[in-house]
Design a protein around this motif. Structure first.
Motif, PDB file in Angstrom:
ATOM      1  N   GLY A   1       0.662  -1.171   0.039  1.00 48.50           N
ATOM      2  CA  GLY A   1       0.079  -0.006  -0.038  1.00 48.50           C
ATOM      3  C   GLY A   1       0.831   1.285  -0.072  1.00 48.50           C
ATOM      4  N   LEU A   2       2.188   1.277   0.701  1.00 47.61           N
ATOM      5  CA  LEU A   2       2.825   2.310   0.782  1.00 47.61           C
ATOM      6  C   LEU A   2       3.476   2.562  -0.729  1.00 47.61           C
ATOM      7  CD1 LEU A   2       3.819   4.297   3.168  1.00 47.61           C
ATOM      8  CD2 LEU A   2       5.789   2.974   3.024  1.00 47.61           C
ATOM      9  N   ARG A   3       4.021   1.275  -1.179  1.00 46.26           N
ATOM     10  CA  ARG A   3       4.466   1.568  -2.634  1.00 46.26           C
ATOM     11  C   ARG A   3       3.467   1.973  -3.640  1.00 46.26           C
ATOM     12  NH1 ARG A   3       2.945  -0.394  -6.717  1.00 46.26           N
ATOM     13  NH2 ARG A   3       2.992  -2.360  -6.025  1.00 46.26           N
ATOM     14  N   SER A   4       2.163   1.398  -3.519  1.00 46.98           N
ATOM     15  CA  SER A   4       1.086   2.051  -4.295  1.00 46.98           C
ATOM     16  C   SER A   4       1.131   3.467  -4.182  1.00 46.98           C
ATOM     17  CB  SER A   4      -0.008   1.257  -3.984  1.00 46.98           C
ATOM     18  OG  SER A   4       0.007  -0.201  -4.408  1.00 46.98           O
ATOM     19  N   PHE A   5       0.912   4.080  -3.117  1.00 51.00           N
ATOM     20  CA  PHE A   5       0.929   5.402  -2.810  1.00 51.00           C
ATOM     21  C   PHE A   5       1.805   6.201  -3.587  1.00 51.00           C
ATOM     22  CE2 PHE A   5       1.343   9.649  -0.783  1.00 51.00           C
ATOM     23  CZ  PHE A   5       0.101  10.100  -0.526  1.00 51.00           C
ATOM     24  N   ALA A   6       3.144   6.127  -3.376  1.00 50.91           N
ATOM     25  CA  ALA A   6       4.050   6.687  -3.979  1.00 50.91           C
ATOM     26  C   ALA A   6       3.932   6.336  -5.659  1.00 50.91           C
ATOM     27  CB  ALA A   6       5.391   6.233  -3.535  1.00 50.91           C
ATOM     28  N   SER A   7       3.692   5.098  -5.996  1.00 55.86           N
ATOM     29  CA  SER A   7       3.712   4.786  -7.375  1.00 55.86           C
ATOM     30  C   SER A   7       2.495   5.602  -8.152  1.00 55.86           C
ATOM     31  CB  SER A   7       3.414   3.323  -7.699  1.00 55.86           C
ATOM     32  OG  SER A   7       3.426   3.033  -8.749  1.00 55.86           O
ATOM     33  N   VAL A   8       1.392   5.530  -7.453  1.00 58.87           N
ATOM     34  CA  VAL A   8       0.348   6.610  -8.074  1.00 58.87           C
ATOM     35  C   VAL A   8       0.816   7.984  -8.330  1.00 58.87           C
ATOM     36  CG1 VAL A   8      -1.830   7.336  -7.855  1.00 58.87           C
ATOM     37  CG2 VAL A   8      -1.522   4.825  -7.507  1.00 58.87           C
ATOM     38  N   GLN A   9       1.447   8.684  -7.072  1.00 61.95           N
ATOM     39  CA  GLN A   9       1.680   9.919  -7.107  1.00 61.95           C
ATOM     40  C   GLN A   9       2.768  10.412  -8.017  1.00 61.95           C
ATOM     41  OE1 GLN A   9       0.509  12.286  -5.417  1.00 61.95           O
ATOM     42  NE2 GLN A   9       1.908  13.874  -4.963  1.00 61.95           N
ATOM     43  N   SER A  10       3.594   9.415  -8.299  1.00 56.68           N
ATOM     44  CA  SER A  10       4.825   9.774  -9.298  1.00 56.68           C
ATOM     45  C   SER A  10       4.480   9.062 -10.708  1.00 56.68           C
ATOM     46  CB  SER A  10       6.077   8.978  -8.657  1.00 56.68           C
ATOM     47  OG  SER A  10       6.406   9.276  -7.372  1.00 56.68           O
ATOM     48  N   SER A  11       4.567   7.938 -10.912  1.00 56.03           N
ATOM     49  CA  SER A  11       4.275   7.490 -12.357  1.00 56.03           C
ATOM     50  C   SER A  11       3.119   7.491 -12.895  1.00 56.03           C
ATOM     51  CB  SER A  11       4.399   5.884 -12.279  1.00 56.03           C
ATOM     52  OG  SER A  11       5.930   5.538 -11.748  1.00 56.03           O
ATOM     53  N   LEU A  12       1.709   7.791 -12.073  1.00 55.89           N
ATOM     54  CA  LEU A  12       0.479   7.880 -12.774  1.00 55.89           C
ATOM     55  C   LEU A  12      -0.009   9.333 -12.692  1.00 55.89           C
ATOM     56  CD1 LEU A  12      -1.338   4.396 -11.598  1.00 55.89           C
ATOM     57  CD2 LEU A  12       0.119   4.869 -13.729  1.00 55.89           C
ATOM     58  N   CYS A  13       0.544  10.055 -11.865  1.00 56.59           N
ATOM     59  CA  CYS A  13      -0.117  11.552 -11.963  1.00 56.59           C
ATOM     60  C   CYS A  13       1.150  12.647 -12.461  1.00 56.59           C
ATOM     61  CB  CYS A  13      -0.547  11.865 -10.417  1.00 56.59           C
ATOM     62  SG  CYS A  13      -1.990  10.742  -9.975  1.00 56.59           S
ATOM     63  N   MET A  14       2.091  12.516 -11.529  1.00 62.57           N
ATOM     64  CA  MET A  14       3.143  13.598 -12.009  1.00 62.57           C
ATOM     65  C   MET A  14       3.831  13.282 -13.270  1.00 62.57           C
ATOM     66  SD  MET A  14       5.093  13.816  -8.078  1.00 62.57           S
ATOM     67  CE  MET A  14       5.981  15.355  -8.714  1.00 62.57           C
ATOM     68  N   PHE A  15       4.034  11.788 -13.574  1.00 59.79           N
ATOM     69  CA  PHE A  15       4.541  11.717 -14.941  1.00 59.79           C
ATOM     70  C   PHE A  15       3.852  12.413 -16.072  1.00 59.79           C
ATOM     71  CE2 PHE A  15       4.532   8.937 -18.638  1.00 59.79           C
ATOM     72  CZ  PHE A  15       5.749   9.103 -19.299  1.00 59.79           C
ATOM     73  N   PRO A  16       2.339  11.992 -16.306  1.00 61.03           N
ATOM     74  CA  PRO A  16       1.518  12.510 -17.389  1.00 61.03           C
ATOM     75  C   PRO A  16       1.643  14.114 -17.469  1.00 61.03           C
ATOM     76  CG  PRO A  16       0.337  11.692 -15.587  1.00 61.03           C
ATOM     77  CD  PRO A  16       1.449  11.021 -15.303  1.00 61.03           C
ATOM     78  N   ILE A  17       1.654  14.618 -16.224  1.00 62.28           N
ATOM     79  CA  ILE A  17       1.507  16.107 -16.098  1.00 62.28           C
ATOM     80  C   ILE A  17       3.005  16.501 -16.870  1.00 62.28           C
ATOM     81  CG2 ILE A  17       1.689  18.330 -14.917  1.00 62.28           C
ATOM     82  CD1 ILE A  17      -0.151  16.702 -12.953  1.00 62.28           C
ATOM     83  N   PHE A  18       3.884  15.831 -16.289  1.00 62.04           N
ATOM     84  CA  PHE A  18       5.497  16.395 -16.763  1.00 62.04           C
ATOM     85  C   PHE A  18       5.500  15.853 -18.258  1.00 62.04           C
ATOM     86  CE2 PHE A  18       9.781  14.978 -17.574  1.00 62.04           C
ATOM     87  CZ  PHE A  18      10.305  16.240 -17.358  1.00 62.04           C
ATOM     88  N   ALA A  19       4.844  14.805 -18.536  1.00 63.77           N
ATOM     89  CA  ALA A  19       5.235  14.400 -20.137  1.00 63.77           C
ATOM     90  C   ALA A  19       4.125  15.007 -21.119  1.00 63.77           C
ATOM     91  CB  ALA A  19       5.025  12.980 -20.281  1.00 63.77           C
TER      92      ALA A  19
END
Length: 388
Positions: A93-111
């Motif tokens: 659950g902890l990894r999922s939180f960081a993964s969603v924040q980073s790879s699924l939310c911040m990444f598309p905004i950045f890319a």
């Protein structure tokens, strides 16, 4: 006399890491030991995500860690993989939180976002002041996202969005949702803000997996979204699928940590448990099981490390991610189940880590592409035939 091998790193993977990568792994590992392991069993029992740890995760640079600028750490992808591995050693659950924040939310905004969107959201997300969620999956559009029903219609300078999303990590605490919807020009992504009228969330209860994680449904009832909130640089499934590739990359590393946690626990248990006047680990069958776990963890470690090298060299292909996610999650869930059994009756309580990891991995093996989907991706690569 040869030096003793690390029981959790038989092939000395650490010796292949750079100084920065090793520092990242050790610092996150210490934080997991000090701050996560003492509290995560109770959080799982109580169906609670430890919200008070979000600022600490931000201070450690865990959000958007591979992004350059905007207050992000700018680490390489091998370091990001190691972060996922150490976080999941604590809890999926902890990894999922960081993964969603980073790879699924911040990444598309950045890319795919505009300069204004990047400046507005990424610094706050890196600090953990804005939490994101990722809205792709629907009740009847999981493995087939192209069949999604959520749609957006242009209305002047705005878009009107209707539909719903299901199984959304962080959904009920998110300040923004990256939502993918059908439009007349194909699937597009939108940044939907928490307080937009018509946008609602609902917690999903009675979970027996990822209990220390927030999972929600999202609902959109004539939500008016300005065109400034549309991700302008991508159309079609390429957008969400590229986000999923980034997230699956991290998932390929994460379960190694869960498997290591289970193995360490059962190594300690079988040393201390005395049965028929000798420690349990004196038995051949126990040693065979332990050896097989070590073999499978080592294989997964080498696969993940090579994955990181390919990602950092910008040579990684989706099929390679599918093979690693398939292999490594299957490895971890099998080891967690075996360790739960070896703990005997004690293994059914969350005083031990095995059953918690076992239950969590039932979700990890399902989300972001089920095991069968990844098998078919590899099969398509080998045969040139699409069996979906």
């Amino acid at each position: 006399m040869s030096a003793k091998l690390d029981k959790l790193d038989i092939f000395n993977i650490k010796s292949l890491l750079s100084e920065e990568e090793l520092m990242v792994q050790e610092s996150i590992g210490r934080w997991v030991d000090d701050r996560i392991l003492p509290i995560i069993g109770l959080a799982f029992d109580n169906h609670e995500f430890p919200m008070d740890l979000i600022p600490e995760m931000a201070d450690l640079g865990l959000f958007g860690s591979t992004i350059d600028g905007y207050g992000c750490a700018g680490l390489n992808y091998t370091s990001y993989g190691l972060i996922c591995q150490e976080l999941e050693r604590g809890d999926s659950g902890l990894r999922s939180f960081a993964s969603v924040q980073s790879s699924l939310c911040m990444f598309p905004i950045f890319a795919f976002g505009s300069d204004e969107q990047k400046e507005r959201w990424l610094p706050q997300m890196a600090k953990g002041e804005v939490i994101g969620c990722f809205g792709l999956t629907e009740a009847h559009a999981g493995s087939d996202p192209a069949s999604m029903k959520t749609h957006a219609k242009k209305d002047g300078d705005d878009w009107i969005i209707n539909g719903s999303k299901m199984w959304i990590t962080n959904g009920s605490i998110a300040n923004i949702a990256i939502v993918w919807a059908q439009t007349e020009e194909g699937i597009q992504g939108f940044i939907i803000e928490q307080d937009m009228p018509g946008f609602d969330t609902e917690l999903i209860h009675r979970k027996m997996s990822l209990r220390a994680s927030i999972t929600s449904a999202l609902f959109f009832d004539d939500v008016r979204v300005p065109d400034a909130n549309r991700l302008p640089k991508v159309k079609g499934l390429k957008g969400p699928l590229s986000c999923l590739s980034n997230a699956r990359y991290g998932i390929s590393w994460g379960p190694i940590g869960a498997a290591q946690a289970c193995l360490q626990e059962v190594l300690d248990y079988t040393e201390e448990r005395v049965l028929f006047d000798r420690s349990l680990n004196c038995n051949q069958i126990i040693q065979q099981k332990l050896a097989d776990m070590s073999r499978r963890i080592t294989t997964a470690q080498l696969l993940a490390l090579r994955l990181g090298q390919l990602k950092d060299a910008d040579q990684l292909q989706p099929t390679q991610i599918s093979m690693a996610k398939w292999n490594n999650v299957r490895m971890a869930i099998d080891i967690a189940r075996e360790c739960r059994d070896m703990l005997g009756g004690a293994g059914i309580t969350t005083e031990h880590v095995a059953i918690r990891h076992m239950l969590n991995l039932e979700s990890v093996i399902t989300y972001e592409g089920t095991e069968t989907i990844h098998q078919l991706v590899v099969g398509r690569e080998l045969t040139g035939k699409n069996a979906f």
